[in-house]
Design a protein around this motif. Structure first.
Motif, PDB file in Angstrom:
ATOM      1  N   SER A 181       0.841  -1.189   0.000  1.00 52.35           N
ATOM      2  CA  SER A 181       0.000   0.000   0.000  1.00 52.35           C
ATOM      3  C   SER A 181       0.879   1.243   0.000  1.00 52.35           C
ATOM      4  O   SER A 181       2.015   1.214   0.509  1.00 52.35           O
ATOM      5  CB  SER A 181      -0.908  -0.004   1.227  1.00 52.35           C
ATOM      6  N   ALA A 183       0.493   3.636   1.850  1.00 53.10           N
ATOM      7  CA  ALA A 183       0.680   4.023   3.247  1.00 53.10           C
ATOM      8  C   ALA A 183       1.995   3.478   3.806  1.00 53.10           C
ATOM      9  O   ALA A 183       2.589   4.067   4.710  1.00 53.10           O
ATOM     10  CB  ALA A 183      -0.485   3.526   4.095  1.00 53.10           C
ATOM     11  N   PHE A 194      -0.709   2.078   9.733  1.00 58.34           N
ATOM     12  CA  PHE A 194      -1.244   1.089   8.808  1.00 58.34           C
ATOM     13  C   PHE A 194      -0.885  -0.323   9.255  1.00 58.34           C
ATOM     14  O   PHE A 194      -1.717  -1.232   9.226  1.00 58.34           O
ATOM     15  CB  PHE A 194      -0.725   1.349   7.398  1.00 58.34           C
ATOM     16  N   HIS A 238     -10.705   0.001   2.627  1.00 56.25           N
ATOM     17  CA  HIS A 238      -9.800   0.834   1.843  1.00 56.25           C
ATOM     18  C   HIS A 238     -10.202   0.795   0.371  1.00 56.25           C
ATOM     19  O   HIS A 238     -10.820  -0.161  -0.090  1.00 56.25           O
ATOM     20  CB  HIS A 238      -8.353   0.338   1.989  1.00 56.25           C
TER      21      HIS A 238
END
Length: 327
Positions: A181, A183, A194, A238
């Motif tokens: 991700s 993040a 995260f 998400h």
């Protein structure tokens, strides 16, 4: 895309048998084949070349009396090279004088077996030496990995202190859920937030986050269906387009130990890295799934979930096109 991941069965330990007698090489190969991957060398020079290959042998069974280079000289040269210095060597010879045994021990031989060999004794002692070698390798990998995550005091306590007996290694079936991700490429606080979310998600569905994996963020599940539930929950929380996800069911080499926060589990083999490499082409919003994972989750995947997309590059049995989409 269905991942084309190499088979993950545990590789057989490698034994290098060194003897200038073809009959002895044949006999030892017959005794050890099936339990081990047996390499053969008919001379000292050939033994040095094979010992330097990767992966290194887990044990050398080395004859002493050979014409070009005796076993003692082979052992001396092995110990002079960093790549081969730690390979355990057991001498096999018809020599039985005490001074010969003492010399072999002084050079670093771990054992001394006399010919003619006793079959049960050889197998038992080979198994013991290989187990010790593999344990030492795993401890080295685990120690290097955890040194990046634990404080010096925590590391010392785990490997040399009160928590050392808690370390256990196993080769066990696991479903790996790999998560990538944006993040994870952000600030330290973003990454930690995260990863904390992933840890709670794994716990919710009976799995755990491998906090010590270096190249990827991996969740470990004993039950394949639990991994799929965690994946679906993640997609609901998400934007799937911001995630890169992969599932793989495999036999994985795992270390379990008592960490600062309680019992921990981490991969000590290269399983997660192989899955990460195979999943690199998967675009955001599409889950890459290996043939093994698909086989384990066939019934669960047949249940429709809105917005769920798996890739369809699969060469096995036909897959419902409503569940899978081409990349």
């Amino acid at each position: 895309m269905v991942l084309d991941v190499p088979p993950s069965a545990a590789p057989l330990p490698r034994i290098l048998v060194v003897d200038d007698s073809p009959d002895s090489l044949w006999l030892m190969s017959q005794l050890l084949e099936g339990r081990y991957h047996v390499l053969q060398a008919a001379s000292g020079q050939e033994a040095l070349c094979l010992a330097a290959t990767e992966p290194a042998p887990d044990l050398l069974l080395l004859d002493i009396v050979m014409p070009d280079m005796d076993g003692y000289e082979v052992l001396r040269r092995l110990r002079q090279q960093p790549r081969t210095a730690s390979i355990p060597v057991a001498f096999m010879t018809s020599l039985s004088e005490r001074e010969q045994v003492v010399l072999g021990r002084e050079l670093g031989a771990v054992d001394y077996l006399t010919k003619p060999v006793d079959v049960r004794e050889v197998i038992a002692r080979v198994e013991a030496h290989v187990s010790q070698r593999q344990h030492a390798r795993r401890m080295e990998v685990l120690g290097e990995r955890l040194a990046r995550h634990l404080s010096p005091g925590q590391w010392e306590d785990l490997f040399h202190g009160a928590r050392a007996p808690s370390i256990r290694f196993a080769h066990q079936p696991l479903m790996l859920l790999l998560v990538q991700s944006a993040a994870l490429n952000g600030s330290t606080s973003e990454r930690e937030a995260f990863r904390g979310e992933l840890a709670l998600l794994a716990l919710q569905f009976g799995g755990e986050l491998d906090r010590f994996e270096r190249e990827s963020t991996v969740l470990l599940f004993d039950e394949p269906a639990s991994a799929l539930k965690a994946l679906r929950a993640m997609q609901q929380r998400h934007d799937p387009r911001g995630l890169r996800l992969a599932l793989h069911d495999m036999q994985a080499e795992v270390a379990r130990f008592e960490g600062p926060g309680g019992l921990e589990r981490t991969l000590v083999g290269g399983e997660a890295e192989r899955v990460r490499q195979a999943a690199e082409e998967a675009r955001g919003g599409v889950v890459a799934i290996s043939p093994a994972a698909y086989a384990a989750l066939r019934d669960e995947l047949a249940q429709s979930h809105p917005g769920e997309v798996f890739t369809a590059r699969y060469t096995g049995p036909a897959i419902d096109s409503g569940k899978l989409s081409a990349m």
